[in-house]
Write a protein that holds these residues in place. Structure first.
Motif, PDB file in Angstrom:
ATOM      1  N   GLY A 148       0.800  -1.221   0.000  1.00  0.00           N
ATOM      2  CA  GLY A 148       0.000   0.000   0.000  1.00  0.00           C
ATOM      3  C   GLY A 148       0.829   1.265   0.000  1.00  0.00           C
ATOM      4  O   GLY A 148       0.303   2.349  -0.176  1.00  0.00           O
ATOM      5  N   GLU A 149       2.147   1.091   0.207  1.00  0.00           N
ATOM      6  CA  GLU A 149       3.056   2.250   0.329  1.00  0.00           C
ATOM      7  C   GLU A 149       2.483   3.273   1.307  1.00  0.00           C
ATOM      8  O   GLU A 149       2.488   4.476   1.059  1.00  0.00           O
ATOM      9  N   VAL A 150       1.956   2.748   2.422  1.00  0.00           N
ATOM     10  CA  VAL A 150       1.369   3.587   3.474  1.00  0.00           C
ATOM     11  C   VAL A 150       2.516   4.240   4.251  1.00  0.00           C
ATOM     12  O   VAL A 150       3.418   3.555   4.730  1.00  0.00           O
ATOM     13  N   THR A 151       2.476   5.571   4.376  1.00  0.00           N
ATOM     14  CA  THR A 151       3.615   6.313   4.942  1.00  0.00           C
ATOM     15  C   THR A 151       3.952   5.908   6.375  1.00  0.00           C
ATOM     16  O   THR A 151       5.111   5.757   6.719  1.00  0.00           O
ATOM     17  N   ASN A 152       2.945   5.732   7.207  1.00  0.00           N
ATOM     18  CA  ASN A 152       3.199   5.369   8.616  1.00  0.00           C
ATOM     19  C   ASN A 152       2.786   3.919   8.882  1.00  0.00           C
ATOM     20  O   ASN A 152       2.090   3.621   9.847  1.00  0.00           O
ATOM     21  N   SER A 153       3.220   3.019   7.991  1.00  0.00           N
ATOM     22  CA  SER A 153       2.781   1.623   8.072  1.00  0.00           C
ATOM     23  C   SER A 153       3.144   0.961   9.403  1.00  0.00           C
ATOM     24  O   SER A 153       2.395   0.127   9.904  1.00  0.00           O
ATOM     25  N   LYS A 154       4.274   1.370   9.988  1.00  0.00           N
ATOM     26  CA  LYS A 154       4.689   0.773  11.269  1.00  0.00           C
ATOM     27  C   LYS A 154       3.715   1.176  12.388  1.00  0.00           C
ATOM     28  O   LYS A 154       3.262   0.344  13.171  1.00  0.00           O
ATOM     29  N   THR A 155       3.390   2.458  12.430  1.00  0.00           N
ATOM     30  CA  THR A 155       2.439   2.965  13.432  1.00  0.00           C
ATOM     31  C   THR A 155       1.066   2.332  13.232  1.00  0.00           C
ATOM     32  O   THR A 155       0.394   1.943  14.205  1.00  0.00           O
ATOM     33  N   GLN A 157      -5.175   3.367   0.143  1.00  0.00           N
ATOM     34  CA  GLN A 157      -3.886   2.665   0.149  1.00  0.00           C
ATOM     35  C   GLN A 157      -3.921   1.467   1.096  1.00  0.00           C
ATOM     36  O   GLN A 157      -3.402   0.395   0.777  1.00  0.00           O
ATOM     37  N   VAL A 158      -4.539   1.665   2.261  1.00  0.00           N
ATOM     38  CA  VAL A 158      -4.656   0.581   3.247  1.00  0.00           C
ATOM     39  C   VAL A 158      -5.492  -0.569   2.674  1.00  0.00           C
ATOM     40  O   VAL A 158      -5.119  -1.742   2.777  1.00  0.00           O
ATOM     41  N   PHE A 159      -6.613  -0.223   2.042  1.00  0.00           N
ATOM     42  CA  PHE A 159      -7.491  -1.246   1.457  1.00  0.00           C
ATOM     43  C   PHE A 159      -6.801  -1.960   0.299  1.00  0.00           C
ATOM     44  O   PHE A 159      -6.977  -3.167   0.110  1.00  0.00           O
ATOM     45  N   GLN A 160      -6.032  -1.217  -0.496  1.00  0.00           N
ATOM     46  CA  GLN A 160      -5.295  -1.853  -1.596  1.00  0.00           C
ATOM     47  C   GLN A 160      -4.343  -2.914  -1.046  1.00  0.00           C
ATOM     48  O   GLN A 160      -4.274  -4.032  -1.560  1.00  0.00           O
ATOM     49  N   ALA A 161      -3.628  -2.563   0.018  1.00  0.00           N
ATOM     50  CA  ALA A 161      -2.673  -3.505   0.621  1.00  0.00           C
ATOM     51  C   ALA A 161      -3.383  -4.762   1.126  1.00  0.00           C
ATOM     52  O   ALA A 161      -2.921  -5.882   0.889  1.00  0.00           O
TER      53      ALA A 161
END
Length: 308
Positions: free
Chosen positions: A154-161, A199-203
């Protein structure tokens, strides 16, 4: 009131031109969906021509034209491409098409859980026979697994958080529905909420359906299935897919870097496909106005080289 359109085929004329249809040819549509691309190919086939069409979504079957014995519907994922072609006594074909986007029908059916716009269970299964759903992913994956999939798919910027927050909140809050999920995570949203959750849903969707794994398996089966000078046309909708297709068309593998596996030149390393399109073909302004979902579409076409 008229029924909503199941799915508007993207880059339709460009796909038809790219496949270079032979009237007596055999063609495969790996993602039948609403049937728009397939029906256009069928118009160009004579009585000898044939089509084998795949779709793991049971809803797609109702779009298969009745009383046309030139078309065979296969209700399975295209990762089983060669297996089902052989089952139907098809050993080589003239052209293969895959439109990798989620159909408008899937996005617009609330209880399928693909869209952030509707309420429904967090599902996202293209094949509703499988067990893994998006809810299972967010409810059972480890923090590390969630972090990796949101970052990579998703290339989510704060994926870790985001991953850490999901693991914390799921102890006390149910994430089973889309509204539950969005509400529980509103505090970690970065930037535009619509874009962020898209982006989250795509992932999640890519993970649930193993989309990249299935794409790689299908691509590896394309060269042996195509006749010499046969063509393959693939429409992608995000950079992860496009990169996989581009690398396979250019090099016959999925490596980002050039790998010299035969430094002494003892083997022929010529890729089995030759790209017909140097750059991906994108929709015209007019098409994007007619169909906003075409915006991110990219079409690449390649041709089988060498002897069959």
């Amino acid at each position: 009131m008229s029924e909503p359109v199941y799915h508007v085929p993207v880059l339709l004329q460009e796909v038809i031109d790219g496949l270079n249809i032979r009237p007596d040819g055999v063609y495969v549509d790996c993602t039948f969906g609403g049937g728009g691309h397939s029906l256009e190919i069928l118009k160009r086939l004579n009585a000898e021509g044939r089509m084998i069409v795949f779709d793991q979504d049971a809803d797609a079957r109702k779009n298969v034209p009745e009383n046309d014995d030139r078309i065979i519907f296969v209700p399975h994922n295209f990762r089983h491409l060669q297996r089902f072609c052989r089952l139907h006594r098809i050993t080589q074909v003239d052209g293969i098409l895959a439109d990798l986007g989620v159909s408008s029908h899937q996005f617009d059916t609330a209880d399928r859980g693909f869209s952030t716009r509707f309420e429904g269970d967090l599902d996202m299964r293209m094949d509703q026979r499988q067990e893994l759903t998006a809810y299972e992913v967010v409810n059972t994956y480890t923090e590390q697994q969630l972090h990796k999939l949101f970052e990579q798919y998703g290339e989510v910027t704060n994926s870790k958080t985001l991953a850490r927050t999901i693991v914390q909140v799921r102890k006390n809050v149910s994430l089973r529905t889309i509204s539950n999920f969005k509400q529980a995570l509103h505090s970690v949203v970065k930037g535009n909420p619509h874009k962020y959750f898209a982006q989250v849903f795509q992932a999640l969707r890519i993970e649930v359906n193993d989309e990249l794994g299935a794409l790689k398996e299908m691509l590896q089966q394309v060269p042996p299935l195509l006749k010499p000078a046969g063509r393959v046309a693939i429409i992608t909708f995000h950079s992860l897919e496009d990169r996989i297709v581009k690398n396979f068309f250019r090099k016959g593998n999925f490596e980002e870097e050039e790998v010299d596996i035969d430094p002494f030149g003892l083997q022929s390393n010529q890729p089995p496909l030759k790209a017909v399109t140097k750059k991906p073909i994108v929709p015209t302004e007019a098409e994007m106005k007619r169909n906003s979902r075409a915006r991110s579409a990219r079409l690449r076409v390649a041709e089988k080289v060498g002897e069959g």
